[in-house]
Each structure stands twice: as structure tokens, then as C-alpha cells.
Design a protein around this motif. Structure first.
Motif, PDB file in Angstrom:
ATOM      1  N   ALA A  18       0.846  -1.197   0.000  1.00 56.08           N
ATOM      2  CA  ALA A  18       0.000   0.000   0.000  1.00 56.08           C
ATOM      3  C   ALA A  18       0.881   1.245   0.000  1.00 56.08           C
ATOM      4  N   LYS A  19       0.416   2.294  -0.626  1.00 55.02           N
ATOM      5  CA  LYS A  19       1.179   3.539  -0.705  1.00 55.02           C
ATOM      6  C   LYS A  19       0.926   4.355   0.560  1.00 55.02           C
ATOM      7  N   LEU A  20       1.845   4.212   1.503  1.00 55.06           N
ATOM      8  CA  LEU A  20       1.729   4.894   2.792  1.00 55.06           C
ATOM      9  C   LEU A  20       2.961   5.736   3.063  1.00 55.06           C
ATOM     10  N   LYS A  21       2.772   6.832   3.766  1.00 52.93           N
ATOM     11  CA  LYS A  21       3.900   7.654   4.178  1.00 52.93           C
ATOM     12  C   LYS A  21       4.645   7.003   5.332  1.00 52.93           C
ATOM     13  N   ARG A  22       3.896   6.291   6.173  1.00 47.76           N
ATOM     14  CA  ARG A  22       4.495   5.605   7.314  1.00 47.76           C
ATOM     15  C   ARG A  22       4.101   4.133   7.281  1.00 47.76           C
ATOM     16  N   THR A  23       5.037   3.282   7.632  1.00 45.65           N
ATOM     17  CA  THR A  23       4.743   1.844   7.671  1.00 45.65           C
ATOM     18  C   THR A  23       5.051   1.275   9.062  1.00 45.65           C
ATOM     19  N   ASP A  24       4.856   2.095  10.094  1.00 45.15           N
ATOM     20  CA  ASP A  24       5.075   1.620  11.457  1.00 45.15           C
ATOM     21  C   ASP A  24       3.985   0.620  11.831  1.00 45.15           C
ATOM     22  N   LEU A  25       4.212  -0.094  12.908  1.00 47.58           N
ATOM     23  CA  LEU A  25       3.316  -1.156  13.339  1.00 47.58           C
ATOM     24  C   LEU A  25       1.882  -0.674  13.527  1.00 47.58           C
ATOM     25  N   ASN A  26       1.696   0.427  14.242  1.00 50.78           N
ATOM     26  CA  ASN A  26       0.345   0.911  14.534  1.00 50.78           C
ATOM     27  C   ASN A  26      -0.418   1.301  13.278  1.00 50.78           C
ATOM     28  N   THR A  27       0.269   1.948  12.337  1.00 52.15           N
ATOM     29  CA  THR A  27      -0.387   2.349  11.093  1.00 52.15           C
ATOM     30  C   THR A  27      -0.823   1.130  10.291  1.00 52.15           C
ATOM     31  N   VAL A  28       0.086   0.173  10.144  1.00 54.15           N
ATOM     32  CA  VAL A  28      -0.213  -1.028   9.368  1.00 54.15           C
ATOM     33  C   VAL A  28      -1.361  -1.817   9.995  1.00 54.15           C
ATOM     34  N   LEU A  29      -1.318  -2.021  11.300  1.00 56.45           N
ATOM     35  CA  LEU A  29      -2.357  -2.813  11.954  1.00 56.45           C
ATOM     36  C   LEU A  29      -3.703  -2.101  11.944  1.00 56.45           C
ATOM     37  N   THR A  30      -3.697  -0.784  12.018  1.00 50.82           N
ATOM     38  CA  THR A  30      -4.948  -0.023  11.974  1.00 50.82           C
ATOM     39  C   THR A  30      -5.612  -0.148  10.610  1.00 50.82           C
ATOM     40  N   LEU A  31      -4.811  -0.138   9.567  1.00 53.21           N
ATOM     41  CA  LEU A  31      -5.366  -0.271   8.218  1.00 53.21           C
ATOM     42  C   LEU A  31      -5.758  -1.718   7.913  1.00 53.21           C
ATOM     43  N   PHE A  32      -5.166  -2.657   8.621  1.00 53.90           N
ATOM     44  CA  PHE A  32      -5.538  -4.058   8.441  1.00 53.90           C
ATOM     45  C   PHE A  32      -6.822  -4.389   9.202  1.00 53.90           C
ATOM     46  N   SER A  33      -6.965  -3.843  10.396  1.00 55.80           N
ATOM     47  CA  SER A  33      -8.138  -4.131  11.224  1.00 55.80           C
ATOM     48  C   SER A  33      -8.780  -2.819  11.674  1.00 55.80           C
ATOM     49  N   PRO A  34      -9.404  -2.098  10.760  1.00 48.33           N
ATOM     50  CA  PRO A  34      -9.867  -0.730  11.025  1.00 48.33           C
ATOM     51  C   PRO A  34     -10.948  -0.609  12.096  1.00 48.33           C
ATOM     52  N   ILE A  35     -11.838  -1.586  12.202  1.00 49.05           N
ATOM     53  CA  ILE A  35     -12.917  -1.482  13.192  1.00 49.05           C
ATOM     54  C   ILE A  35     -12.370  -1.678  14.600  1.00 49.05           C
ATOM     55  N   SER A  36     -11.610  -2.762  14.810  1.00 54.60           N
ATOM     56  CA  SER A  36     -11.084  -3.044  16.148  1.00 54.60           C
ATOM     57  C   SER A  36     -10.038  -2.031  16.587  1.00 54.60           C
ATOM     58  N   LYS A  37      -9.382  -1.367  15.616  1.00 52.84           N
ATOM     59  CA  LYS A  37      -8.333  -0.397  15.926  1.00 52.84           C
ATOM     60  C   LYS A  37      -8.832   1.055  15.877  1.00 52.84           C
ATOM     61  N   ASP A  38     -10.156   1.239  15.761  1.00 52.08           N
ATOM     62  CA  ASP A  38     -10.746   2.594  15.765  1.00 52.08           C
ATOM     63  C   ASP A  38     -10.133   3.507  14.707  1.00 52.08           C
ATOM     64  N   LYS A  39     -10.051   3.006  13.503  1.00 47.49           N
ATOM     65  CA  LYS A  39      -9.468   3.784  12.417  1.00 47.49           C
ATOM     66  C   LYS A  39     -10.220   5.093  12.164  1.00 47.49           C
ATOM     67  N   GLU A  40     -11.528   5.076  12.300  1.00 52.09           N
ATOM     68  CA  GLU A  40     -12.327   6.284  12.047  1.00 52.09           C
ATOM     69  C   GLU A  40     -11.933   7.434  12.964  1.00 52.09           C
ATOM     70  N   LEU A  41     -11.421   7.105  14.131  1.00 48.98           N
ATOM     71  CA  LEU A  41     -10.977   8.146  15.062  1.00 48.98           C
ATOM     72  C   LEU A  41      -9.523   8.534  14.819  1.00 48.98           C
ATOM     73  N   LEU A  42      -8.697   7.550  14.499  1.00 51.56           N
ATOM     74  CA  LEU A  42      -7.261   7.794  14.368  1.00 51.56           C
ATOM     75  C   LEU A  42      -6.856   8.256  12.972  1.00 51.56           C
ATOM     76  N   MET A  43      -7.492   7.703  11.950  1.00 54.59           N
ATOM     77  CA  MET A  43      -7.109   8.009  10.568  1.00 54.59           C
ATOM     78  C   MET A  43      -8.370   8.161   9.708  1.00 54.59           C
ATOM     79  N   PRO A  44      -9.209   9.131  10.025  1.00 52.91           N
ATOM     80  CA  PRO A  44     -10.513   9.251   9.355  1.00 52.91           C
ATOM     81  C   PRO A  44     -10.429   9.542   7.860  1.00 52.91           C
ATOM     82  N   ASP A  45      -9.344  10.148   7.413  1.00 49.42           N
ATOM     83  CA  ASP A  45      -9.249  10.538   5.999  1.00 49.42           C
ATOM     84  C   ASP A  45      -8.457   9.553   5.142  1.00 49.42           C
TER      85      ASP A  45
END
Length: 267
Positions: free
Chosen positions: A161-188
Motif C-alpha cells: 500500500a502507498k503509505l507515508k508511514r509503515t510503522d506497526l500501529n499504522t499497518v495494523l490499523t489499516l488491516f483491522s480498522p474497526i477493532s483499531k478505531d481507524k475512524e478516530l485515528l485516521m478518518p481521511d
């Protein structure tokens, strides 16, 4: 293959050091533990037998280095044989890898829960994670247009995926968006990662229950680790109707074949 090469290099260097040893001069050799090239260095649940990321200092004057050298030479012979047996095997000849690709293909084409294409592949080895990522990510992208990510304790996260950051939290949030509250952390961010390859650095303390399909590419020596891995998706809050665990068990014929070839070589 990479692990074999590193262990061979470590043993060869140690043998050279022993051969150059001058008994009248105390010489200390510093060895990276072989386990550090084996299990992922961020394996946080290992016991004292597997102490990762540390150095072992050995003074040759304090040990029976003659017997040790003999044992190291025997190990090196075995590693040479193992390398010879696998050096010509490419991804297309790797039956285990091809079976994994087929397993992922079936999961994506026929989800066990409507619309859920997510898969986690666990391995205990950082080298194996790299190998799987190189091959699985290409397969998944080419055939399904989906993105793959890899998390291990030895290197920074990787993803197609084309990401600016590939740290653990970013990757896992995009993999499991509901359980990781993606809408709050990375809404856009509308990026989605559907296949995750990981070592046991995430086998604890991660909520990844958006995923419903977990594959153990290898079986850890500690059976509790298998339970911990499965616990990443078998969690309260899962919206999946069912979840699936798939284990890749070792083929006993491999050891039979290896023993036969070793016997022939010794004869």
C-alpha cells in the motif's frame, strides 16, 4: 536459506578464531546467539533458552575449545548438506509456498464471512516472513489487486500500500480498522490492507478481530504460542459469524529423506 547462510558464516568465523588461538594469549570471542538468526528478535514470550538480541562472550582459555571445534565442524558439514539440498529450490518449486498461495486464493475468492478477504499468516522466523512477503504480496496484488503488509521485530513494517508511514500501529490499523478505531485515528485514509504476514512480535496484545482467517505457516515449539496467535482474531467484539485457524504441519518425510541422504554422505 538466508538463515542457513548466516549460521554457516557464524560457525566458520568461530572455527577460524579457534584455529588462530594462541594459548598464551587470552582471547575472547563474541558470538551473536544462533537463535538471534532464527526466531524473530522481538519474540517477547521466549524463555531463558531463547535469549534474543544478546551477545555471548566466551574466553577460549576457559573452555575445551578442541572438542567444541570438532562439534562445530560436524555442524558445518550438516549445514553444507542442507544448503546443497535447498539451494536450487525457487518459489515456483516450493510446494509449501504454493499451497499457502492456494489457501489465500480460496479464502479471497470464497470468503467464510461475506465480503471479508482478510488473512493473517504467522511465522516464528523473521527470514521466513521476508520470504513470504516477497512472494505473497506479488501474488495477491497481481491476481486480486489487494495490498499485503509484513510486521516483524527485525525490520520496519513493509506494505504494498502507498503509505507515508509503515510503522506497526499504522499497518495494523489499516488491516483491522474497526477493532483499531481507524475512524478516530485516521478518518481521511481510505487505504485497506487485506493480507498480513507477521512474526510473534504481534502474537500478544493486539486486537485484530476484523480478520476471520489465520494461518500458522509454521508451528512454534511452544504450543501456547499457537493459542496466543489465534487469540488475535478469536476475541470479544468480532463481527464475524465464524473464524478459521489453519495449521501447516511439518512433513515427516522431510526428516526421513534428510536422514537417508546424511547416511549416504557419511558412507
Amino acid at each position: 536459506m538466508n538463515t542457513l547462510k548466516r549460521i554457516k558464516e557464524l560457525i566458520s568465523t568461530t572455527i577460524t578464531t579457534i584455529d588462530n588461538f594462541d594459548l598464551h594469549k587470552s582471547q575472547v570471542i563474541e558470538l551473536t546467539e544462533i537463535n538471534d538468526t532464527d526466531f524473530d528478535s522481538e519474540d517477547q514470550n521466549s524463555d531463558e533458552l531463547y535469549s534474543f538480541g544478546k551477545k555471548v562472550k566466551i574466553d577460549l582459555a576457559d573452555m575445551d575449545y578442541v572438542s567444541w571445534r570438532k562439534d562445530l565442524a560436524a555442524d558445518l558439514d550438516i549445514l553444507e548438506l542442507l544448503t546443497f539440498m535447498v539451494e536450487d529450490i525457487g518459489p515456483e518449486d516450493d510446494c509449501k509456498l504454493q499451497e499457502l498461495l492456494n489457501e489465500i486464493k480460496q479464502k479471497i475468492e470464497k470468503p467464510i464471512n461475506p465480503g471479508n478477504k482478510k488473512v493473517i499468516v504467522f511465522t516464528a522466523f523473521a527470514d521466513t516472513a521476508e520470504y513470504l512477503y516477497d512472494n505473497v504480496s506479488k501474488f495477491v496484488k497481481l491476481n486480486f489487486g489487494l495490498d499485503t503488509a509484513m510486521i516483524s521485530g527485525s525490520v520496519d513494517g513493509k506494505t504494498t500500500a502507498k503509505l507515508k508511514r509503515t510503522d506497526l500501529n499504522t499497518v495494523l490499523t489499516l488491516f483491522s480498522p474497526i477493532s483499531k478505531d481507524k475512524e478516530l485515528l485516521m478518518p481521511d485514509d481510505n487505504t485497506s490492507i487485506d493480507v498480513l504476514i507477521a512474526t510473534d512480535c504481534i502474537s500478544e496484545g493486539q486486537n485484530l478481530q476484523d480478520c476471520d482467517y489465520l494461518i500458522n505457516y509454521d508451528i512454534h515449539w511452544n504450543p501456547v504460542r499457537i493459542i496466543q496467535r489465534f487469540g488475535r482474531i478469536d476475541r470479544i467484539g468480532s463481527r464475524n459469524r465464524c473464524i478459521q485457524l489453519v495449521n501447516f504441519w511439518p512433513d515427516v518425510t522431510l526428516m526421513i529423506t534428510f536422514s537417508s541422504r546424511l547416511k549416504l554422505r557419511q558412507e
